[in-house]
Design a protein around this motif. Structure first.
Motif, PDB file in Angstrom:
ATOM      1  N   LEU A  16     -63.125  -9.227  43.714  1.00  0.00           N
ATOM      2  CA  LEU A  16     -63.746  -7.773  43.492  1.00  0.00           C
ATOM      3  C   LEU A  16     -64.756  -8.002  42.500  1.00  0.00           C
ATOM      4  O   LEU A  16     -64.651  -8.567  41.364  1.00  0.00           O
ATOM      5  N   VAL A  17     -65.918  -7.470  42.968  1.00  0.00           N
ATOM      6  CA  VAL A  17     -67.076  -7.446  41.979  1.00  0.00           C
ATOM      7  C   VAL A  17     -67.559  -6.214  41.989  1.00  0.00           C
ATOM      8  O   VAL A  17     -67.768  -5.535  42.921  1.00  0.00           O
ATOM      9  N   GLN A  18     -68.337  -5.808  40.841  1.00  0.00           N
ATOM     10  CA  GLN A  18     -69.088  -4.803  40.799  1.00  0.00           C
ATOM     11  C   GLN A  18     -70.648  -4.925  41.401  1.00  0.00           C
ATOM     12  O   GLN A  18     -71.041  -5.945  41.636  1.00  0.00           O
ATOM     13  N   ALA A  19     -71.115  -3.840  42.057  1.00  0.00           N
ATOM     14  CA  ALA A  19     -72.598  -3.852  42.646  1.00  0.00           C
ATOM     15  C   ALA A  19     -73.564  -4.358  41.572  1.00  0.00           C
ATOM     16  O   ALA A  19     -73.327  -4.137  40.342  1.00  0.00           O
ATOM     17  N   GLY A  30     -73.573  -7.741  40.918  1.00  0.00           N
ATOM     18  CA  GLY A  30     -72.820  -8.828  40.472  1.00  0.00           C
ATOM     19  C   GLY A  30     -73.234  -9.859  41.550  1.00  0.00           C
ATOM     20  O   GLY A  30     -73.982 -10.025  42.514  1.00  0.00           O
ATOM     21  N   LYS A  73     -73.939  -5.711  47.078  1.00  0.00           N
ATOM     22  CA  LYS A  73     -73.886  -4.351  47.386  1.00  0.00           C
ATOM     23  C   LYS A  73     -72.550  -3.751  47.773  1.00  0.00           C
ATOM     24  O   LYS A  73     -71.955  -4.552  48.373  1.00  0.00           O
ATOM     25  N   PRO A  74     -72.211  -2.680  47.678  1.00  0.00           N
ATOM     26  CA  PRO A  74     -70.975  -2.091  48.417  1.00  0.00           C
ATOM     27  C   PRO A  74     -70.879  -2.390  49.961  1.00  0.00           C
ATOM     28  O   PRO A  74     -69.832  -2.591  50.507  1.00  0.00           O
ATOM     29  N   THR A  94     -69.267  -5.630  51.350  1.00  0.00           N
ATOM     30  CA  THR A  94     -67.721  -5.590  51.238  1.00  0.00           C
ATOM     31  C   THR A  94     -67.415  -5.954  52.882  1.00  0.00           C
ATOM     32  O   THR A  94     -67.561  -5.502  53.860  1.00  0.00           O
ATOM     33  N   ILE A 120     -67.032  -5.152  47.009  1.00  0.00           N
ATOM     34  CA  ILE A 120     -67.848  -4.838  45.850  1.00  0.00           C
ATOM     35  C   ILE A 120     -67.576  -3.381  45.543  1.00  0.00           C
ATOM     36  O   ILE A 120     -67.744  -2.366  46.466  1.00  0.00           O
ATOM     37  N   SER A 121     -67.582  -3.089  44.485  1.00  0.00           N
ATOM     38  CA  SER A 121     -67.210  -1.617  43.862  1.00  0.00           C
ATOM     39  C   SER A 121     -68.726  -1.188  43.641  1.00  0.00           C
ATOM     40  O   SER A 121     -69.474  -1.601  43.099  1.00  0.00           O
ATOM     41  N   SER A 122     -68.910   0.212  43.770  1.00  0.00           N
ATOM     42  CA  SER A 122     -70.151   1.056  43.173  1.00  0.00           C
ATOM     43  C   SER A 122     -70.106   1.240  41.914  1.00  0.00           C
ATOM     44  O   SER A 122     -69.101   1.358  41.113  1.00  0.00           O
TER      45      SER A 122
END
Length: 124
Positions: free
Chosen positions: A11-14, A16, A87-88, A91, A122-124
């Motif tokens: 799990l990574v933030q947008a 990243g 980017k989300p 995912t 990928i989380s937004s």
């Protein structure tokens, strides 16, 4: 027979980065073109990147061009996918695959062997 095993998802933030790895069994790794595909929920599996036997030639899908890079280390029987500026919409479950034809943009049905996949979120 070739066995493939992916790792590095998470799990990574947008915005990243992640680096996926795919380790292959067998002494003939250097004779296989290697690929990354991905499958998002509710969608078909799609081509992401390809690399030739020697690593001299690579292809990436237009959707990831400039952000993703495929590479391989034949001494370690491993192929990598460096993913930046995530980017989300990236995912998906990412799969490693291979065949013994010349590396190019291919369809999932063309592959000889598959790994079990690694989930990238990928989380937004």
């Amino acid at each position: 027979q070739v066995q493939l095993g992916e790792s590095g998802g998470g799990l990574v933030q947008a915005g990243g980065s992640l680096r996926l790895s795919c380790a292959a069994s067998g002494r003939t790794f250097s004779t296989y073109s290697m690929y990354w595909f991905r499958q998002a929920p509710g969608k078909e599996r799609e081509f992401v990147a390809a690399i030739s036997w020697t690593g001299a030639t690579t292809y990436v899908a237009d959707s990831v061009k400039g952000r993703f890079t495929i590479s391989r280390d034949n001494t370690k029987n491993t192929v990598y996918l460096q993913m930046n500026s995530l980017k989300p919409e990236d995912t998906a479950v990412y799969y490693c695959a291979c065949d013994q034809l010349i590396a190019t943009i291919r369809q999932p049905r063309d592959m000889d062997y598959w790994g079990k996949g690694t989930l990238v979120t990928i989380s937004s």
